[in-house]
Design an enzyme around this catalytic site. Structure first.
Site, mmCIF file in Angstrom:
data_model
loop_
_atom_site.group_PDB
_atom_site.id
_atom_site.type_symbol
_atom_site.label_atom_id
_atom_site.label_comp_id
_atom_site.label_asym_id
_atom_site.label_seq_id
_atom_site.Cartn_x
_atom_site.Cartn_y
_atom_site.Cartn_z
ATOM 1 C CD GLU A 263 -2.440 -1.104 2.503
ATOM 2 O OE1 GLU A 263 -2.421 -0.255 3.581
ATOM 3 O OE2 GLU A 263 -3.511 -2.081 2.986
ATOM 4 N N PRO A 264 1.680 1.516 -0.982
ATOM 5 C CG PRO A 264 2.913 1.436 -3.020
ATOM 6 C CD PRO A 264 1.908 0.642 -2.169
ATOM 7 N NE ARG A 266 5.860 9.753 3.568
ATOM 8 C CZ ARG A 266 5.290 10.546 4.292
ATOM 9 N NH1 ARG A 266 5.248 11.961 4.083
ATOM 10 N NH2 ARG A 266 4.579 10.146 5.237
ATOM 11 C CE1 TYR A 306 1.394 14.584 10.566
ATOM 12 C CE2 TYR A 306 1.841 15.703 8.313
ATOM 13 C CZ TYR A 306 1.161 15.054 9.422
ATOM 14 O OH TYR A 306 -0.096 14.388 8.585
ATOM 15 C CB CYS A 332 -5.180 34.987 10.966
ATOM 16 S SG CYS A 332 -5.318 36.033 9.614
#
Ligand code: LLP
Length: 409
Positions: A263-264, A266, A306, A332
């Site tokens: 399930e790649p 990225r 992150y 903002c």
């Protein structure tokens, strides 16, 4: 800067900024390198749609023979719509609704990765009502630390994902008793942006031992789903090559007669795309220079969310002198930044900057915060570029909203 044979500035002139641009050839190469690496073992590369679920990307996946890893009814709809065959789709996720499960069963997908006892009961009920055979697997939590960012680990005991082995074994026995459920696989996903092979090896070894124990219970699974998670280079990381990854999997699974599901996300799409934004203003305060750009955290949230690092460079080669800047957007929030204290070739306002490695979890995590229109997406192939998603209009911002009559007078 060029994307394939197209100058990025030319695309900016045509579609305005900010926007995402993806390279067809890069995605194709990444897909093929990954998929071909496993050619010695029966496998399906189920592209993890959440990384980037643009229809053009899904269509490319279908064309290259890939399947899909989905986590919602929306992703199921989009994957099928893009021509990904149902029998190459796996469904993960801790909170699938009855409606989502029903559409997955109706579509006859490859398997549903069950993540809790409650979900198993829901699937059994639906299977009985619909009188459909439903292929399932249990997503087990192998309790492995993939040594990545805490927000993207998923296989630790404390995570909400998957089922601990002692519970999973019991659930498999229950599945075996159900007339309409077929325990076809076992699955796991330990995290994302993983930069070593050891956690994968540990995970597949524990899946293997679970498969053996299941055999003891008279349950034979034919698919092992190892999830996604292979990392990429954002700065100076050295992730394992897909061939090394495939090599260890091959060795581990040799002779077991299993179909490997991957399930790649990225690793396929991350470095196939960049985010282009325009420098609006250069703002100086004592000890600091801000580059204020027209893109923001609502468009690309990874740095804000992150603290993720993305390489940033001028689209037109800088004039040599390097300065240290904070690259920030118009939203903002103080967390609205792409980079902090980053050395970059100095550029003038009005010039374009490219945020690299933005193909995965870029557009797919974008939002309308601050009533900002979601940006355009462009796909380049050789000398041509194609707008694969128009920039939202102002009208799009009120689409679906309504004002109660008493407010209209
Ligand atoms: N399979 C499952 C069950 C997953 O939960 C994920 C990602 C994948 C596959 C694909 O993982 P990949 O190959 O892309 O590492 N938004 C975060 C990443 C979240 C990953 C969530 N699950 C980020 O921007 O870093």
């Amino acid at each position: 800067m060029y994307c394939e044979k197209v100058p990025v500035a030319e695309i900016a002139d045509a579609v305005g900024t900010p926007f995402y641009v993806y390279s067809y050839r890069t995605f194709e190469r990444h897909f093929r390198v990954f998929n071909d690496a496993f050619k010695k073992i029966p496998h399906i590369t189920c592209y993890s749609c959440k990384a980037n679920e643009s229809s053009a990307i899904l269509r490319m996946t279908a064309r290259f023979g890939g399947g899909a890893d989905i986590v919602s009814g929306g992703e199921l709809y989009k994957a099928l719509h893009a021509g990904i065959p149902a029998n190459r789709i796996v469904f993960s996720g801790a909170g699938k609704t009855g409606e989502e499960l029903r559409s997955a069963i109706r579509a006859k997908i490859l398997m549903i990765n069950i993540e809790s006892e409650g979900e198993l009961q829901a699937v059994s009920r639906l299977a009985r009502t619909l009188k459909r055979d439903v292929p399932v697997s249990i997503r087990v939590n192998p309790e492995i630390d993939p040594r990545t960012h805490p927000y993207i680990t998923t296989g630790l005991k404390k995570n909400k994902f998957g089922v601990l082995w002692e519970d999973a074994q019991r659930l498999y026995r229950e599945i075996k008793k159900e007339r309409f459920l077929a325990p076809v696989g076992i699955s796991s996903h330990i995290g994302s942006q993983i930069l070593e092979l050891t956690p994968f090896v540990e995970a597949v070894r524990s899946l293997k031992s679970m498969i053996r124990q299941l055999k003891g219970d008279g349950i034979t699974v034919r698919m092992v789903d190892i999830g996604g998670g292979l990392g990429i280079t954002y700065k100076d990381e050295l992730p394992p090559h897909p061939e090394e990854y495939a090599g260890v999997m091959e060795k581990e699974l040799e002779g077991m007669g299993l179909m490997l599901i991957l399930e790649p996300g990225r690793v396929l799409v991350g470095n196939s795309g960049v985010f282009i934004t325009k420098l609006l203003y250069i703002k100086k305060i004592p000890g600091k220079t801000f580059y204020i750009v027209d893109g923001a955290m609502n468009d690309l949230v990874r740095p804000a969310f992150y603290g993720a690092y993305h390489e940033i460079m001028p689209v037109k080669k800088g004039r040599g002198d390097t300065i240290k800047v904070d690259i920030v957007g118009p939203v903002c929030e103080s967390g609205d930044f792409f980079a902090k204290d980053r050395p970059i070739a100095s550029v003038k306002d009005g010039e374009l900057l490219a945020v690299l490695g933005a193909g995965a979890y870029g557009f797919s995590m974008s939002s309308n915060y601050n009533a900002r229109r979601r940006v355009a997406e462009v796909l380049v192939k050789d000398r041509e570029f194609y707008v694969i998603r128009k920039r939202e209009t102002l009208r799009d911002l009120t689409r679906g909203e309504s004002v109660p009559p008493f407010l209209k007078a």
